[in-house]
Design an enzyme around this catalytic site. Sequence first.
Site, PDB file in Angstrom:
ATOM      1  N   SER A  95      49.457  48.589  36.268  1.00  0.00           N
ATOM      2  CA  SER A  95      50.913  48.720  36.259  1.00  0.00           C
ATOM      3  C   SER A  95      51.405  48.691  34.817  1.00  0.00           C
ATOM      4  CB  SER A  95      51.537  47.578  37.057  1.00  0.00           C
ATOM      5  OG  SER A  95      51.390  46.376  36.322  1.00  0.00           O
ATOM      6  N   LYS A  96      52.710  48.868  34.691  1.00  0.00           N
ATOM      7  CA  LYS A  96      53.325  48.960  33.360  1.00  0.00           C
ATOM      8  C   LYS A  96      52.913  47.835  32.416  1.00  0.00           C
ATOM      9  CE  LYS A  96      57.484  51.422  34.632  1.00  0.00           C
ATOM     10  NZ  LYS A  96      58.117  51.071  35.897  1.00  0.00           N
ATOM     11  N   ARG A  97      52.722  46.630  32.992  1.00  0.00           N
ATOM     12  CA  ARG A  97      52.418  45.557  32.046  1.00  0.00           C
ATOM     13  C   ARG A  97      51.037  45.697  31.399  1.00  0.00           C
ATOM     14  NH1 ARG A  97      49.940  41.525  34.922  1.00  0.00           N
ATOM     15  NH2 ARG A  97      49.761  42.248  37.066  1.00  0.00           N
TER      16      ARG A  97
END
Length: 494
Positions: free
Chosen positions: A250-252
């Site tokens: 994911s984005k993180r």
Amino acid sequence: MRVRFAPSPTGYVHVGNVRTALFNYLLARQRGGLFLLRIEDTDVERSRKSYEEGLIEDMKWLGVKWEEGPDIGGPLGPYRQSERSELYREYVDLLLEKKMAYHCFCTPETLEREREEALAKGETPRYSGRCRNLTPEEVKERLDRGEESAVRFKMPDDKDFHYPDLVRGDLLFDLSLFGDFVILRSNGQPAYNYAVVIDDHLMGVTDVIRGEDHISNTPKQIKLYEAFGWTPPRFGHLALVLGQDGSPLSKRHGATSLNQFRALGYLPEALVNYLALLGWAPPEGEEILSWEELIRLFDISKVSKSGATFDYQKLNWINRKPLSQLPSGQGRSLALSFLEEAEYIEKGRKLSPDEQKWLVQAVEIVKANLVTLADLPKELELFFQYRPDEALLPELREEAVSPLWNFLEEKFSGDSPITAQEFISFLQEAKGKGIKGKALFHPLRVILTGCGSGVELDKLINLLGAPEAFNLGLKRRPLLLKERIQEAKGRAGR
Ligand code: GLU
């Protein structure tokens, strides 16, 4: 063989989905099959045309091509679910007639209450079947009254249903836990599990390779095929793509969507190569593979059942190969687009042969320092600006460097180009004048490049102050040698 990629245009396409598309595509190519693109945009609230357009553009950039799709049409279209509403309704009627589906008048509140009751009892929530046995008269009456209804499929309740998954082997399910599921919502929109069956069947899809988040949907879909009397396709489910910490990518973790990797300057062939290695290992061990090799070697039955960890470092490593082929190869035009973006080159301007020659040489010189194409403008700054490393400036002030300064100014005061040969003569003359060793090479490098190490000076020299540089037509003109010397002098405070 006919395979498909069926994204929902509700966001930017995630690399996990791109990998799914790629595996389908590789399979189609190696078996002489067809690959089609279908846009699953039944979620009208969240679907956006711009996401569909972006997806098509990014997939084309990647080099994955479809034979049928919403942008190019095909014999079994339309390829956008929002344009297939009629079909979905027709086939729902068929199931209603066969009594394999029924109208459900339960309100969201009733359903939610039932759900909570089941959870409170520690049971898996599933539809109670409340509307399954309404009499035809009652259904008609309620429909005539204009009561809202969804259509549910009568899910068979086999206790040991199983199907052979292409990736995961035989998978077993207890269908009594599933319950009757909605196929047509009260707003007339088809549910995913239903639309996908109608479409895959009518589009002749023979193999469905998709993410493992769809495993629990597969029994529902197979039962729908059976209800219609159709042969289901083969199914294969790919494990998720994970971040370094083991949670879904994911984005993180960093970049996740295809357009981000594109904007970051990865080359499509490197990304394709890397994505193919997510969950699959080439039999011969060699990991840097061309499209042709991927198509030849890819084996769906050897795809891993466990999650594949996305390794940005490895992607960087794979990206080195196409970068090393610069300024030719696939990266050439992409490199130009990065230079246009950074306003080194006017957008859409055709470069003259001289300009091209200059750029080719400049790129040759800096390419070893690139991790992605996005680094190119920064690396080329060397030619356009004098940005010395501050820590190196004291060296330029030293008395011992004075003769070098004087000689440089004397020799390179004009606008005329300096060839590598002239540069060698300059060095020889300098030595003849007693300018050598520590008073020559290192300070000369700092004066010319602003750096203490890096590219070979004799390769660089004819790009500084070459007459072509004047005419590059670049918005930013490369600094001439004499300008560079003056700049350096100013910065060193001499
Ligand atoms: N639209 C679905 C998704 O993006 C497609 C799933 C499938 O391949 O069946 O997850």
